[in-house]
Design an enzyme around this catalytic site. Structure first.
Site, mmCIF file in Angstrom:
data_model
loop_
_atom_site.group_PDB
_atom_site.id
_atom_site.type_symbol
_atom_site.label_atom_id
_atom_site.label_comp_id
_atom_site.label_asym_id
_atom_site.label_seq_id
_atom_site.Cartn_x
_atom_site.Cartn_y
_atom_site.Cartn_z
ATOM 1 N N SER A 184 91.983 34.048 65.618
ATOM 2 C CA SER A 184 92.471 32.707 65.295
ATOM 3 C C SER A 184 93.935 32.700 64.889
ATOM 4 O O SER A 184 94.807 32.999 65.689
ATOM 5 C CB SER A 184 91.581 32.104 64.206
ATOM 6 N N GLU A 215 88.959 20.446 56.749
ATOM 7 C CA GLU A 215 89.687 21.169 55.733
ATOM 8 C C GLU A 215 91.155 20.806 55.862
ATOM 9 O O GLU A 215 91.626 20.410 56.938
ATOM 10 C CB GLU A 215 89.495 22.675 55.881
ATOM 11 N N ARG A 268 91.552 33.272 43.477
ATOM 12 C CA ARG A 268 92.456 32.226 43.967
ATOM 13 C C ARG A 268 92.504 31.075 42.962
ATOM 14 O O ARG A 268 91.481 30.654 42.439
ATOM 15 C CB ARG A 268 92.016 31.735 45.337
#
Length: 562
Positions: free
Chosen positions: A67, A390, A530
């Protein structure tokens, strides 16, 4: 019973020994790693896909792609019979396969799993796996390994579809398992014909006149397969003026300074774009064309962009769908036709808070899932019409079988009594959307055409679209830790359960900032935590993210953030 199968597996697997010191995990994107260490993994995923095909009795897909990753990387993932992602129930087996230390262990694992799943390995059943790859140089060698893996299971054959976008492969698996034609030309025909249908249903249009519309669009193909496929699709659109740059014809490196991931994260112009593009509508694909973002270049003197991300693509789609449903509701109420589909919008915690507030203000139902397309897709499928995106530009619209089964006769009934009416055209538009959007997976090509059709329908510029709402300033950081599993979350990853006291400390920081929002989550692939923060100003968002990163460091041990 399994002697022939066992011998074949031992012989073939010895050709693909696993790399030493590398442990892989199957995630939303399948397996991803530097291409040089993936031969064994891809071979074994070929076995996985073959077993899945025997188990389901349907065609399975296998895609070689990484990707938006750098060109030296590659990866492999499996598409289930619906065209969606591999069922989560099989992910532990995928991990065990990839990490089996020897051929003997691998074969024993396969035999035991087959017995558990009641999969016959005696060649009494046949099955097919559709395989494809993107344009990465390593793809051809890895695809050959996948074919060997598929062929290692007696009765299963690989059907090589060549170079495709990832969404094309998912679409082909989806439609072929419905007994329909699923060639690349069929894919292009489906997109072009449904786009034309949407265009012609515009109240201001009576015929196909793209030349009369401000259709100046420049697309960044990320030097990948998407640019090449868009060139092919253009030939079937009869006049849609799309200029394609970074098309992958040798002028640049895949995903290097280009592509949707670069544009969305860095918010600067990709290579090949600049002052000549000020004010023009621009879009960017990622390397395998399953992500889409839009942007404009606001100034000749800066390389910064105005980003129109996945949140705003979702908002555009939601507005359009809701408008058509509202038109139909008025008509069906008058004619006593019972058509009340459920409509839901699905986001993750990474969606900008301003987008969520905007969607809720429209009266739409907004729900959240953990990060990852597999969670978003699964939740969206619970609605008659489920829209998910997203912020990175990956998303789609799902229509239930019930919704489509009612729309089709409704369209014809409205045609009999009021052809050309608002309600008739609304039904026509929704049916066209069900054909244009790729319901198997996010698809930059189909998404691009749907965006263009809706902007034209509403007569909106990209500036009008971009100004639907103003994003709250945000900041993302990551904190290196010894063990990311020390953090456990709940409520779609927005609240910390463990370690005790950390969420309360985060809440105390959030309370100091107007419009403050912050959450932390463990990475799925590396030992980092994160951190995502929003606030009313960029300085406040930066401060909030930094202060929470320090909390993570205090609770989990010495680390560093960046």
């Amino acid at each position: 019973m399994y002697d022939n199968q066992r011998d074949l597996l031992l012989k073939e697997s010895d050709r693909f020994p696993p790399p030493q010191g590398v442990r892989l995990s199957y995630g939303t994107a399948g397996f991803r790693e530097d291409a040089s260490v993936l031969l064994s993994t891809v071979y074994r995923v070929g076995i996985l896909a073959a077993l899945r095909a025997l188990k389901t009795g349907k065609r399975i897909g296998l895609m070689i792609t990484a990707s938006h990753n750098k060109v030296s990387d590659n990866g492999v993932k499996v598409a289930d019979p619906s065209g969606g992602m591999l069922t989560q129930d099989w992910e532990p087996f995928a991990n065990a396969l990839a990490n089996a230390s020897s051929s003997q262990d691998l074969v024993q694992l396969i035999i035991e799993f087959a017995e558990k799943e009641n999969i016959l390995l005696n060649g009494s059943k046949s099955a097919q796996v559709l395989v494809a790859r993107d344009t990465r140089p390593s793809g051809e060698l890895l695809l050959d390994a996948a074919k060997h893996g598929i062929g290692s299971i007696i009765g299963v054959v690989a059907h090589d579809l060549g170079i495709l976008t990832t969404p094309q492969l998912h679409w082909m698996v989806h439609v072929r398992n419905k007994g329909l034609n699923g060639s690349e030309r069929d894919y292009f025909h489906e997109l072009s014909s449904s786009f034309r249908c949407l265009f012609n249903s515009n109240p201001n249009n009576s015929e196909w006149k793209l030349k009369d519309w401000d259709n100046q669009l420049v697309v960044d193909g990320a030097n990948g397969v998407g640019g090449q496929k868009l060139e092919m699709l253009k030939e079937m659109l009869n006049g849609l003026a799309i200029e394609i740059r970074n098309s992958g014809k040798g002028e640049g490196v895949l995903n290097e300074g280009v592509g949707a991931d670069f544009v969305q994260k860095e918010k600067i112009v990709p290579l090949g774009f600049g002052s000549q593009d000020v004010g023009i509508r621009c879009a960017s694909f990622d390397g395998d064309a399953d992500r889409l973002v839009y942007f404009t270049v606001p100034s000749e003197s800066s390389n910064r962009i105005n980003l129109v991300d996945g949140d705003k693509i979702l908002s555009l789609f939601a507005i359009f769908i809701e408008e058509q449903l509202t038109i139909l509701a008025a008509r069906t109420k008058a004619t006593k036709i019972d058509f009340r589909p459920t409509l839901g919008v699905v986001q993750t915690a990474y969606a900008n808070g301003a987008s969520t507030q905007y969607l809720k203000a429209l009266g739409l139902e907004v729900v959240f899932t953990p990060t990852g397309v597999k969670y978003l897709h699964e939740k969206a499928a619970e609605y008659d019409i489920g829209i998910y995106f997203e912020a990175n530009g990956h998303g789609t619209i799902l229509f239930s079988d019930y919704c489509i089964s009612v729309l089709q006769p409704l369209y014809w009934e409205l045609s009999d009594v009021s052809s050309g009416s608002k309600s008739h055209k609304a039904a026509l538009r929704l049916l066209a959307v069900t054909r244009l959007i790729n319901q198997a997976v996010g698809d930059a090509l189909s998404g691009l055409l749907l965006v263009e059709a809706i902007l034209q329908h509403k007569n909106w510029s990209i500036q009008t679209w971009s100004e639907l709402y103003q994003d709250l300033p945000s900041r993302q950081l990551k904190v290196k830790v010894v063990d990311r599993t020390m953090v456990e979350t709940t409520n779609a990853e927005t609240e910390v359960v463990k370690p005790p006291g950390l969420q309360e400390a985060i809440n105390s920081k959030i309370a100091k900032y107007p419009k403050g929002r912050c959450f932390i989550r463990p990475s799925g692939t590396e030992d980092v935590i994160r951190v995502y923060a929003e606030a009313s100003t960029q300085e406040a968002a930066d401060d909030l993210a930094t202060s929470v990163a320090k909390l993570v460091d205090q609770f989990l041990g010495v680390g560093s953030s960046n």
